[in-house]
Design a protein around this motif. Structure first.
Motif, PDB file in Angstrom:
ATOM      1  N   SER A  85     -50.804  38.736  19.348  1.00  0.00           N
ATOM      2  CA  SER A  85     -52.131  38.719  19.970  1.00  0.00           C
ATOM      3  C   SER A  85     -52.218  37.817  21.199  1.00  0.00           C
ATOM      4  CB  SER A  85     -53.178  38.278  18.948  1.00  0.00           C
ATOM      5  OG  SER A  85     -52.884  36.964  18.498  1.00  0.00           O
ATOM      6  N   ASP A  86     -51.193  37.028  21.483  1.00  0.00           N
ATOM      7  CA  ASP A  86     -51.233  36.094  22.614  1.00  0.00           C
ATOM      8  C   ASP A  86     -51.285  36.820  23.954  1.00  0.00           C
ATOM      9  OD1 ASP A  86     -51.043  33.941  20.885  1.00  0.00           O
ATOM     10  OD2 ASP A  86     -48.894  33.622  21.225  1.00  0.00           O
ATOM     11  N   TYR A  87     -52.031  36.242  24.878  1.00  0.00           N
ATOM     12  CA  TYR A  87     -52.011  36.696  26.270  1.00  0.00           C
ATOM     13  C   TYR A  87     -51.013  35.790  26.978  1.00  0.00           C
ATOM     14  CZ  TYR A  87     -53.486  38.457  30.791  1.00  0.00           C
ATOM     15  OH  TYR A  87     -53.507  39.053  32.031  1.00  0.00           O
ATOM     16  N   VAL A  88     -49.907  36.365  27.422  1.00  0.00           N
ATOM     17  CA  VAL A  88     -48.783  35.591  27.936  1.00  0.00           C
ATOM     18  C   VAL A  88     -48.731  35.636  29.458  1.00  0.00           C
ATOM     19  CG1 VAL A  88     -46.265  35.333  27.904  1.00  0.00           C
ATOM     20  CG2 VAL A  88     -47.483  36.027  25.822  1.00  0.00           C
ATOM     21  N   VAL A  89     -48.664  34.446  30.045  1.00  0.00           N
ATOM     22  CA  VAL A  89     -48.514  34.288  31.487  1.00  0.00           C
ATOM     23  C   VAL A  89     -47.154  33.635  31.711  1.00  0.00           C
ATOM     24  CG1 VAL A  89     -49.418  33.215  33.578  1.00  0.00           C
ATOM     25  CG2 VAL A  89     -50.999  33.975  31.779  1.00  0.00           C
ATOM     26  N   SER A  90     -46.251  34.367  32.332  1.00  0.00           N
ATOM     27  CA  SER A  90     -44.933  33.803  32.616  1.00  0.00           C
ATOM     28  C   SER A  90     -44.912  33.285  34.047  1.00  0.00           C
ATOM     29  CB  SER A  90     -43.837  34.855  32.408  1.00  0.00           C
ATOM     30  OG  SER A  90     -44.086  36.001  33.186  1.00  0.00           O
ATOM     31  N   LEU A  91     -44.316  32.127  34.224  1.00  0.00           N
ATOM     32  CA  LEU A  91     -44.141  31.571  35.561  1.00  0.00           C
ATOM     33  C   LEU A  91     -42.838  32.123  36.123  1.00  0.00           C
ATOM     34  CD1 LEU A  91     -46.395  29.813  34.453  1.00  0.00           C
ATOM     35  CD2 LEU A  91     -45.377  27.881  35.623  1.00  0.00           C
ATOM     36  N   GLU A  92     -42.982  32.900  37.173  1.00  0.00           N
ATOM     37  CA  GLU A  92     -41.834  33.591  37.761  1.00  0.00           C
ATOM     38  C   GLU A  92     -41.945  33.537  39.279  1.00  0.00           C
ATOM     39  OE1 GLU A  92     -40.894  37.440  36.147  1.00  0.00           O
ATOM     40  OE2 GLU A  92     -42.016  37.031  34.299  1.00  0.00           O
ATOM     41  N   ILE A  93     -40.829  33.324  39.923  1.00  0.00           N
ATOM     42  CA  ILE A  93     -40.820  33.194  41.371  1.00  0.00           C
ATOM     43  C   ILE A  93     -41.342  34.462  42.055  1.00  0.00           C
ATOM     44  CG2 ILE A  93     -38.481  33.983  41.916  1.00  0.00           C
ATOM     45  CD1 ILE A  93     -38.257  31.304  43.573  1.00  0.00           C
ATOM     46  N   LEU A  94     -41.158  35.620  41.428  1.00  0.00           N
ATOM     47  CA  LEU A  94     -41.624  36.880  42.010  1.00  0.00           C
ATOM     48  C   LEU A  94     -42.984  37.311  41.466  1.00  0.00           C
ATOM     49  CD1 LEU A  94     -38.258  38.866  42.059  1.00  0.00           C
ATOM     50  CD2 LEU A  94     -39.357  37.625  43.943  1.00  0.00           C
ATOM     51  N   GLY A  95     -43.652  36.412  40.744  1.00  0.00           N
ATOM     52  CA  GLY A  95     -44.975  36.722  40.214  1.00  0.00           C
ATOM     53  C   GLY A  95     -46.032  36.707  41.307  1.00  0.00           C
ATOM     54  N   LYS A  96     -47.275  36.926  40.906  1.00  0.00           N
ATOM     55  CA  LYS A  96     -48.395  36.942  41.839  1.00  0.00           C
ATOM     56  C   LYS A  96     -48.786  35.520  42.209  1.00  0.00           C
ATOM     57  CE  LYS A  96     -52.980  38.717  42.587  1.00  0.00           C
ATOM     58  NZ  LYS A  96     -54.132  39.432  42.095  1.00  0.00           N
ATOM     59  N   GLN A  97     -49.012  35.291  43.488  1.00  0.00           N
ATOM     60  CA  GLN A  97     -49.471  33.986  43.954  1.00  0.00           C
ATOM     61  C   GLN A  97     -50.980  34.029  44.151  1.00  0.00           C
ATOM     62  OE1 GLN A  97     -47.320  32.520  47.345  1.00  0.00           O
ATOM     63  NE2 GLN A  97     -45.335  32.886  46.397  1.00  0.00           N
ATOM     64  N   ILE A  98     -51.658  33.025  43.594  1.00  0.00           N
ATOM     65  CA  ILE A  98     -53.097  32.893  43.763  1.00  0.00           C
ATOM     66  C   ILE A  98     -53.398  31.438  44.101  1.00  0.00           C
ATOM     67  CG2 ILE A  98     -53.778  34.831  42.291  1.00  0.00           C
ATOM     68  CD1 ILE A  98     -54.155  32.938  39.965  1.00  0.00           C
ATOM     69  N   ASP A  99     -54.580  31.204  44.674  1.00  0.00           N
ATOM     70  CA  ASP A  99     -54.959  29.827  44.983  1.00  0.00           C
ATOM     71  C   ASP A  99     -55.617  29.194  43.758  1.00  0.00           C
ATOM     72  OD1 ASP A  99     -57.573  30.826  44.946  1.00  0.00           O
ATOM     73  OD2 ASP A  99     -57.812  30.724  47.120  1.00  0.00           O
ATOM     74  N   SER A 100     -55.967  27.922  43.862  1.00  0.00           N
ATOM     75  CA  SER A 100     -56.515  27.194  42.721  1.00  0.00           C
ATOM     76  C   SER A 100     -57.849  27.766  42.252  1.00  0.00           C
ATOM     77  CB  SER A 100     -56.671  25.713  43.065  1.00  0.00           C
ATOM     78  OG  SER A 100     -55.401  25.136  43.272  1.00  0.00           O
ATOM     79  N   LYS A 152     -60.715  31.120  38.207  1.00  0.00           N
ATOM     80  CA  LYS A 152     -61.394  32.363  37.823  1.00  0.00           C
ATOM     81  C   LYS A 152     -60.585  33.119  36.771  1.00  0.00           C
ATOM     82  CE  LYS A 152     -63.895  32.939  42.133  1.00  0.00           C
ATOM     83  NZ  LYS A 152     -63.993  33.663  43.400  1.00  0.00           N
ATOM     84  N   PHE A 153     -59.265  33.106  36.920  1.00  0.00           N
ATOM     85  CA  PHE A 153     -58.386  33.745  35.942  1.00  0.00           C
ATOM     86  C   PHE A 153     -58.585  33.123  34.561  1.00  0.00           C
ATOM     87  CE2 PHE A 153     -54.358  33.587  33.633  1.00  0.00           C
ATOM     88  CZ  PHE A 153     -54.048  34.929  33.529  1.00  0.00           C
ATOM     89  N   ILE A 154     -58.571  31.790  34.499  1.00  0.00           N
ATOM     90  CA  ILE A 154     -58.759  31.088  33.220  1.00  0.00           C
ATOM     91  C   ILE A 154     -60.147  31.388  32.660  1.00  0.00           C
ATOM     92  CG2 ILE A 154     -59.023  28.810  32.145  1.00  0.00           C
ATOM     93  CD1 ILE A 154     -56.832  27.812  34.085  1.00  0.00           C
ATOM     94  N   GLU A 155     -61.160  31.320  33.511  1.00  0.00           N
ATOM     95  CA  GLU A 155     -62.527  31.572  33.060  1.00  0.00           C
ATOM     96  C   GLU A 155     -62.677  32.991  32.516  1.00  0.00           C
ATOM     97  OE1 GLU A 155     -66.947  30.553  34.705  1.00  0.00           O
ATOM     98  OE2 GLU A 155     -65.523  31.351  36.163  1.00  0.00           O
TER      99      GLU A 155
END
Length: 160
Positions: A70-85, A90-93
């Motif tokens: 059931s976990d929502y998994v966010v992997s830190l990857e160099i080719l992942g999507k870049q977003i600002d703070s 907003k993603f966390i919220e």
């Protein structure tokens, strides 16, 4: 929603530990963060590409063993999507609102990166930069950005 960070390896450097402890302390006002460390695979510096993949696979099995269906998994990857703070806040919220009852799990791979199986399990691939950082430092950066995100979400000063 619980926040978990699954990371390969242990933090040995005192300055990293102190920074992590400081941000975890600050986060207590907003949310608990659980850090789950999985053992890194001991390997010599010079490995063939095949050996690197084997190391990542073994570490990946350990990571996947800590992830629930059931976990929502966010992997830190160099080719992942870049977003600002602000986008990260907003993603966390959004995840707090939409992901009721599930954990938000961030995954930081080892020095050789992430196994394909972990990347495939990931619901979201996030990149902090196209640059390469030590995975120990990424733990500090990730926790600081989570803290910054909660400050932004709650309208508290910190983010500039």
């Amino acid at each position: 929603m619980d926040i978990k960070i699954i990371a390969v390896g242990k933090i040995k450097e005192k300055f990293y530990k102190e920074a992590i402890e400081e941000y975890l302390k600050r986060m207590q006002a907003y949310s608990k963060i659980e850090i789950i460390e999985v053992n890194d695979e001991q390997a010599p510096e010079s490995l063939s590409d095949k050996e690197i993949e084997q190391v990542k696979e073994k570490e990946g099995e350990r990571i996947l063993g800590k992830i629930e269906d059931s976990d929502y998994v966010v992997s830190l990857e160099i080719l992942g999507k870049q977003i600002d703070s602000v986008g990260f806040a907003k993603f966390i919220e959004n995840e707090m609102r939409e992901g009721f009852g599930r954990n938000l799990v961030f995954v930081i791979g080892g020095s050789n990166g992430l196994a394909k199986e972990v990347s495939n399990r990931s619901n979201y691939k996030l990149s902090f930069s196209k640059m390469t950082f030590p995975h120990q430092l990424m733990r500090v950066v990730l926790i600081e950005q989570i803290y910054r995100g909660f400050r932004i979400i709650n309208g508290h000063p910190y983010h500039k």
